[in-house]
Each structure stands twice: as C-alpha cells, then as structure tokens.
Design an enzyme around this catalytic site. Structure first.
Site, PDB file in Angstrom:
ATOM      1  N   SER A  36       0.612  -0.923   0.387  1.00 47.64           N
ATOM      2  CA  SER A  36       0.082   0.056   0.072  1.00 47.64           C
ATOM      3  C   SER A  36       0.810   1.049  -0.168  1.00 47.64           C
ATOM      4  O   SER A  36       1.991   1.732   1.005  1.00 47.64           O
ATOM      5  CB  SER A  36      -0.745   0.083   1.353  1.00 47.64           C
ATOM      6  OG  SER A  36      -1.958  -1.239   0.662  1.00 47.64           O
ATOM      7  N   LYS A  96      -7.805   1.681  -2.457  1.00 46.23           N
ATOM      8  CA  LYS A  96      -6.780   1.178  -1.223  1.00 46.23           C
ATOM      9  C   LYS A  96      -7.095   2.456   0.309  1.00 46.23           C
ATOM     10  O   LYS A  96      -7.447   2.489   0.458  1.00 46.23           O
ATOM     11  CB  LYS A  96      -5.371   0.360  -1.361  1.00 46.23           C
ATOM     12  CG  LYS A  96      -4.385   0.352  -0.001  1.00 46.23           C
ATOM     13  CD  LYS A  96      -6.278  -1.260   0.444  1.00 46.23           C
ATOM     14  CE  LYS A  96      -5.272  -1.487   1.895  1.00 46.23           C
ATOM     15  NZ  LYS A  96      -3.702  -1.983   2.217  1.00 46.23           N
ATOM     16  N   LYS A 132      -0.107   5.468   8.333  1.00 44.73           N
ATOM     17  CA  LYS A 132       0.855   5.976   6.854  1.00 44.73           C
ATOM     18  C   LYS A 132       0.266   5.896   5.422  1.00 44.73           C
ATOM     19  O   LYS A 132      -0.192   7.217   4.900  1.00 44.73           O
ATOM     20  CB  LYS A 132       2.226   4.638   6.896  1.00 44.73           C
ATOM     21  CG  LYS A 132       2.807   4.487   5.375  1.00 44.73           C
ATOM     22  CD  LYS A 132       1.768   4.283   4.316  1.00 44.73           C
ATOM     23  CE  LYS A 132       2.312   2.747   4.985  1.00 44.73           C
ATOM     24  NZ  LYS A 132       1.364   1.737   3.352  1.00 44.73           N
TER      25      LYS A 132
END
Length: 299
Positions: A97, A172, A240
């Site tokens: 990701s 995502k 993140k």
C-alpha cells in the site's frame, strides 16, 4: 498461467500469501531481509533466495509486499532490484500500500524495463491473508490483469480491476479511510457502553445484527473488549496510509473533514507509543481522551 513466482517481503501479510501460492501449486521463491521468514517459507515448500536478483531471475510473476513507498522503490530500483534482474515480459504485482503517484511513476519505469506492472494493494488483514480471502483492488492494463488473475485468485476472493496504473492505490487509500473511521467509531461506542455498565458482549451481538454491523465490528470488536491488540495490521502502517489519504486529497483539491480528524487521532495513538499494536488499538487513544487508559500494553 505463471508457474514461477518471486515473492519479495514475507511479513505478517506476505508470508501467508506466499504459502497460499505454494498450496495452489506455484513454485514460489521468496526473499526477505530476515532469515526467519525465509526459513519458514522453505519449510512450507518454497525456496529461500539470498537476494532479490536471485529470487526474480526465473520468475513469470513477481510480487512485492513491503510496508511503504520508499520500501517498494528500494526493492525494485537499482542494480540489485527487481527491474534490473527480472526477465522481460514478467508480471510485476505490487501488493504493497503506497502513494498513488509513486505507483504511477514506478509503473512507467517497469514498462521501460520490459515488465507488466499492476498495483494491487490488498485488504483483509492477517486473517484474510491466512485464509486466502483478501480483497484486491488492481490498477493497470486489462490484458495484464487477466494474466495475473489466476495468481491473485490464490490469495484473494474479491479481485477487481479498478482503472489504470495508480487506481488500485487510490481505492486502497479510500478503503483505509473507511476502516479507520469505523474502528474509531467502534472504539467510542465501546467506551460509551462500558461507562453505563452495559453487557458489552451482548451489546456487540445485537449491534452486529443491525445497520451498525460491519466487518470491522466482526473482526475488531472482540479484540477491543479483550484488550488484546496483537497486530494483524499495525497502527504505524495505518498511520502511514492515512497520510497517503490526506496528502492525495489535498492534491486533488477535495476536503475530507472526518478523514483529517481520524488521521490526527491515529497519529496521536502512534505518538503515544502504540504504533506496534493492531489498528484496533485506536481504542487506547479513545481511552486516553476519556481518562480511562488501561495499564501499558507490552510491546
């Protein structure tokens, strides 16, 4: 159908995914910075490589599953990286990701190297990886997606091409926004229920049967009730991801008020020392705000 697969990154998600590929009949050669995961892959019937170059040399498909954008760049670029050592025509499937803009840049570089790139981040956590039930959102060309689909079906259940390169990472990011907001809401609900002495197990059962029901509630409520935050997906990684969401939203000129708030709450929980916990550990941030924090959770 690709038979030889290189798998780079055998972490919480990567190792069970690689094992599922082995169980499906693929020849899997894995590389990981730590020997322990490589040895476990070998014990499951795979091959442990001593370098990325060795892992990808004969691969028909190469999967990377590492934590962040700089990690992907580190394993694919340079003389020892994937792009310089993979055979022409190989599929490169990035299940990491990362930032959508980085995915687009790396896809262009992969094409120049003669590879077929797909950004294919996954959702479902450790449980989904173990069970081969991940949701996979894919960006890239239709023909490459069709070629990669048998490989992806060995590790996932819901597999959808969502657009050109970078689109998988964009979807995502949206997924991570929804998940974080749900975990935050669930955490606040549990604090509220506990403040009134409600039977929380019974409450979660009835909430799960109504409109409030969700996969987040199904998978994370018991962890919160038990105060058991062993990582299936670490808070540091979700932090993140929320940074990716807020940055990409700013670049697109869209406003995400709830997303911005939840991103700050995730950052606060990580800054308080809980980054190694499962993202259900957001509950501890809610506890802190309520003045009801439990004893420190061991690292």
């Amino acid at each position: 159908m690709s038979q030889n697969i290189a798998f780079i990154g055998l972490g919480i998600m990567g190792l069970p995914m690689a094992k599922n590929l082995i169980n499906t009949g693929y020849n899997v050669t894995g590389y990981n910075r730590s020997d322990k995961a490589g040895n476990e892959l070998a014990a499951a019937g795979g091959t442990k490589a001593a370098s990325i170059a060795e892992a990808v040399a004969d691969a028909d498909a190469i999967i990377t599953m590492v934590p962040d954008s700089p990690d992907v760049q580190a394993v694919v670029l340079g003389a020892d990286g994937v792009f310089a050592n993979a055979k022409p025509g190989a599929l490169w499937i990035d299940n990491s990701s990362i930032r959508p803009d980085v995915a687009v840049e790396l896809a262009a570089t992969a094409l120049d190297a003669g590879l077929r790139p797909l950004d294919a981040p996954v959702s479902g956590g450790e449980a989904g990886a173990i069970e081969g039930m991940l949701s996979i959102m894919v960006g890239g060309e239709q023909a490459d997606f069709e070629a990669a689909k048998p490989v992806l079906e060995a590790v996932g259940k819901t597999i959808v091409l969502v657009g050109p390169s970078g689109s998988g990472q964009t979807v995502k990011a949206a997924n991570q926004l929804i998940v974080a907001a749900n975990i935050q809401a669930l955490s606040e609900a549990v604090i509220f229920l506990e403040a009134y002495g409600v039977d929380t197990d019974a409450a979660i059962t009835v909430l799960g049967g109504g409109l409030a029901g969700s996969k987040v509630l199904d998978q994370k409520a018991q962890k919160i009730l038990d105060r058991e935050f062993a990582p299936g997906f670490r808070l540091a990684l979700h932090n993140k991801d929320m940074g990716i969401v807020t940055s990409a939203a700013r670049e697109a000129g869209v406003v995400l008020p709830l997303g911005a708030l939840v991103a700050q709450l995730v950052t606060s929980t990580v800054a308080s020392g809980d980054g190694a916990l499962d993202h259900s550990g957001l509950f501890r941030g809610v506890q802190r705000l309520a003045g009801k924090i439990d004893a420190p959770v061991p690292a």
